[in-house]
Scaffold this motif. Structure first.
Motif, mmCIF file in Angstrom:
data_model
loop_
_atom_site.group_PDB
_atom_site.id
_atom_site.type_symbol
_atom_site.label_atom_id
_atom_site.label_comp_id
_atom_site.label_asym_id
_atom_site.label_seq_id
_atom_site.Cartn_x
_atom_site.Cartn_y
_atom_site.Cartn_z
ATOM 1 N N HIS A 1 0.713 -1.515 -0.015
ATOM 2 C CA HIS A 1 -0.065 0.123 -0.017
ATOM 3 C C HIS A 1 0.796 1.328 0.117
ATOM 4 N N VAL A 2 1.997 1.183 0.325
ATOM 5 C CA VAL A 2 3.015 2.358 0.225
ATOM 6 C C VAL A 2 3.539 2.613 -1.111
ATOM 7 N N ASN A 3 3.755 3.911 -1.556
ATOM 8 C CA ASN A 3 4.101 4.420 -2.686
ATOM 9 C C ASN A 3 5.567 4.442 -2.650
ATOM 10 N N ALA A 4 6.290 3.465 -3.458
ATOM 11 C CA ALA A 4 7.780 3.319 -3.018
ATOM 12 C C ALA A 4 8.267 4.547 -3.654
ATOM 13 N N ASP A 5 7.893 5.439 -4.594
ATOM 14 C CA ASP A 5 8.710 6.557 -5.231
ATOM 15 C C ASP A 5 8.616 7.595 -4.194
ATOM 16 N N GLN A 6 7.474 7.770 -3.592
ATOM 17 C CA GLN A 6 7.029 8.778 -2.570
ATOM 18 C C GLN A 6 8.029 8.601 -1.304
ATOM 19 N N TRP A 7 8.133 7.108 -0.851
ATOM 20 C CA TRP A 7 8.812 6.886 0.263
ATOM 21 C C TRP A 7 10.480 7.285 0.067
ATOM 22 N N ALA B 1 11.828 0.802 5.862
ATOM 23 C CA ALA B 1 10.885 0.415 4.707
ATOM 24 C C ALA B 1 10.119 -1.047 4.816
ATOM 25 N N ARG B 2 10.667 -1.901 5.627
ATOM 26 C CA ARG B 2 9.909 -3.112 5.964
ATOM 27 C C ARG B 2 8.880 -2.884 6.869
ATOM 28 N N LEU B 3 8.823 -1.726 7.618
ATOM 29 C CA LEU B 3 7.495 -1.259 8.657
ATOM 30 C C LEU B 3 6.773 -0.567 7.718
ATOM 31 N N GLY B 4 7.070 -0.101 6.588
ATOM 32 C CA GLY B 4 6.214 0.882 5.799
ATOM 33 C C GLY B 4 6.064 2.182 6.447
ATOM 34 N N LEU B 5 6.928 2.698 7.132
ATOM 35 C CA LEU B 5 6.979 3.852 7.757
ATOM 36 C C LEU B 5 7.820 5.052 7.026
ATOM 37 N N ALA C 1 0.020 -7.221 10.170
ATOM 38 C CA ALA C 1 -0.027 -8.708 9.280
ATOM 39 C C ALA C 1 1.020 -8.507 8.267
ATOM 40 N N GLU C 2 0.963 -7.463 7.497
ATOM 41 C CA GLU C 2 1.738 -7.439 6.055
ATOM 42 C C GLU C 2 3.418 -7.213 6.681
ATOM 43 N N TYR C 3 3.590 -6.780 7.666
ATOM 44 C CA TYR C 3 5.110 -6.474 7.958
ATOM 45 C C TYR C 3 5.547 -8.035 8.337
ATOM 46 N N MET C 4 4.821 -8.996 8.991
ATOM 47 C CA MET C 4 5.168 -10.148 9.326
ATOM 48 C C MET C 4 5.310 -10.921 7.863
ATOM 49 N N ARG C 5 4.509 -10.872 6.943
ATOM 50 C CA ARG C 5 4.712 -11.347 5.761
ATOM 51 C C ARG C 5 5.978 -10.943 5.033
ATOM 52 N N GLU C 6 6.222 -9.770 5.079
ATOM 53 C CA GLU C 6 7.778 -8.969 4.793
ATOM 54 C C GLU C 6 8.916 -9.597 5.371
ATOM 55 N N GLN C 7 8.690 -10.294 6.726
ATOM 56 C CA GLN C 7 9.816 -10.799 7.462
ATOM 57 C C GLN C 7 9.982 -11.991 6.669
ATOM 58 N N LEU C 8 8.970 -12.625 6.838
ATOM 59 C CA LEU C 8 9.048 -13.906 6.180
ATOM 60 C C LEU C 8 9.633 -14.190 4.792
ATOM 61 N N ARG C 9 9.049 -13.008 3.896
ATOM 62 C CA ARG C 9 9.856 -13.049 2.721
ATOM 63 C C ARG C 9 11.202 -12.768 2.710
ATOM 64 N N ALA C 10 11.646 -11.821 3.521
ATOM 65 C CA ALA C 10 13.172 -11.587 3.957
ATOM 66 C C ALA C 10 13.907 -12.981 4.244
ATOM 67 N N GLN C 11 13.461 -13.691 4.995
ATOM 68 C CA GLN C 11 13.960 -15.005 5.710
ATOM 69 C C GLN C 11 14.101 -15.856 4.099
ATOM 70 N N ALA C 12 13.165 -15.842 3.259
ATOM 71 C CA ALA C 12 13.096 -16.677 2.104
ATOM 72 C C ALA C 12 14.202 -16.243 1.215
ATOM 73 N N GLU C 13 14.341 -15.007 1.251
ATOM 74 C CA GLU C 13 15.532 -14.346 0.578
ATOM 75 C C GLU C 13 16.929 -14.936 0.963
ATOM 76 N N VAL C 14 17.084 -14.845 2.301
ATOM 77 C CA VAL C 14 18.516 -15.311 2.858
ATOM 78 C C VAL C 14 18.486 -16.839 2.547
ATOM 79 N N SER C 15 17.374 -17.759 2.677
ATOM 80 C CA SER C 15 17.630 -19.081 2.385
ATOM 81 C C SER C 15 17.705 -19.527 0.852
ATOM 82 N N GLY C 16 17.370 -18.477 0.172
ATOM 83 C CA GLY C 16 17.707 -18.926 -1.449
ATOM 84 C C GLY C 16 16.524 -19.264 -1.996
ATOM 85 N N GLU C 17 15.227 -19.357 -1.470
ATOM 86 C CA GLU C 17 14.072 -19.462 -2.051
ATOM 87 C C GLU C 17 13.604 -18.543 -2.908
#
Length: 271
Positions: free
Chosen positions: A33-39, A72-76, A219-235
């Motif tokens: 929901h966060v506009n990346a360019d604005q952030w 960024a991960r918090l979307g703040l 809840a979305e932040y938790m999903r982002e955390q899981l995504r970050a963990q997946a990146e580290v694991s190579g998934e």
């Protein structure tokens, strides 16, 4: 002409240019929901608009970029009352420290979708405040908006009204309790600390952090955390790595008493 070219090269190697370098990584981290360019514009503007922050960021770009990753991960929004960027002395020099503000915690509560309203207010000596736990579902707080002076801060309170109409636990902190929380802050004596530049906001933050133990956060932040963990694991394919900090800093918010990245940040609250 060569002097102009050198000046541009120097400017482009600074902290603000580093944000642009990792634009795609930050864009991948911010919630949908966060506009990346604005952030990114906010992050660049926060640094370029403040010489102290720019110098602190340049002292250790790795620390600076890591703090922005947290925002960024918090979307703040970095450089605002959602997520303060402050200089902090470390190893004899200033580096950037990110601090989640009370508006940031309120944003995380709203984003979880369970609360329809979040109330966080300060109470001053000349206000009227009534609340009896077990009898009242929420405080009665009356303010003479046209009086000459509301008086000094004496306390803060916070609660949420959930979408089903229920009222969450009401958190009330008096001055003594807020001062106990302040005493635990690593940055309380810094001239740049929000405790010294925006004290009332830190009173409010101290209270809403306690509320966050009783209501869902993002809840979305938790999903982002899981995504970050997946990146580290190579998934998932990971983006190019950012520069690493020269001096390690505690990743916890120095003005916090615990994590804010969980659905319920206090296990007992979910029981």
């Amino acid at each position: 002409m060569s002097q102009i070219s050198n000046a541009i090269a120097t400017r482009d190697s600074g902290p603000a240019a580093q944000i642009e370098t990792y634009r795609s990584e930050y864009a991948a981290l911010v919630p949908s929901h966060v506009n990346a360019d604005q952030w990114i514009r906010l992050a660049v503007g926060a640094i370029r608009g403040n010489k102290d922050l720019e110098q602190a960021a340049a002292n250790d770009v790795g620390v600076f970029l890591r703090e922005l990753k947290t925002a960024a991960r918090l979307g703040l929004e970095p450089g605002t009352e959602q997520f303060y960027l402050t200089p902090r002395k470390k190893g004899g020099r200033k580096v950037i420290q990110g601090i989640v503000g009370y508006q940031g915690i309120v944003e995380l509560i709203y984003r979880a979708g369970a609360a329809s309203t979040v109330i966080v207010e300060s109470v001053r000596a000349n206000d009227t405040f009534r609340y009896v736990p077990g009898r009242d579902d929420r405080p009665v707080h009356e303010i003479d908006w046209f009086g000459p002076d509301r008086g000094p801060l004496v306390g803060v309170y916070a609660y949420a009204v959930m979408k089903d109409g229920a009222v969450s636990k009401v958190v009330v902190l008096n001055r003594q309790r807020v001062m106990e929380i302040k005493a635990k802050s690593d940055s309380k004596n810094s001239e740049y600390s929000p405790w010294n530049t925006n004290e009332e906001s830190m009173w409010l933050k101290s209270c809403v952090r306690q509320l966050a133990k009783w209501v869902p956060t993002s809840a979305e932040y938790m999903r982002e955390q899981l995504r970050a963990q997946a990146e580290v694991s190579g998934e998932l394919p990971a983006p190019p790595p950012m520069p690493q900090p020269v001096n390690g800093l505690d990743e916890a918010d120095p003005d916090d008493e615990g994590p804010i990245d969980a659905e319920f940040v206090d296990e007992e609250a979910g029981r």
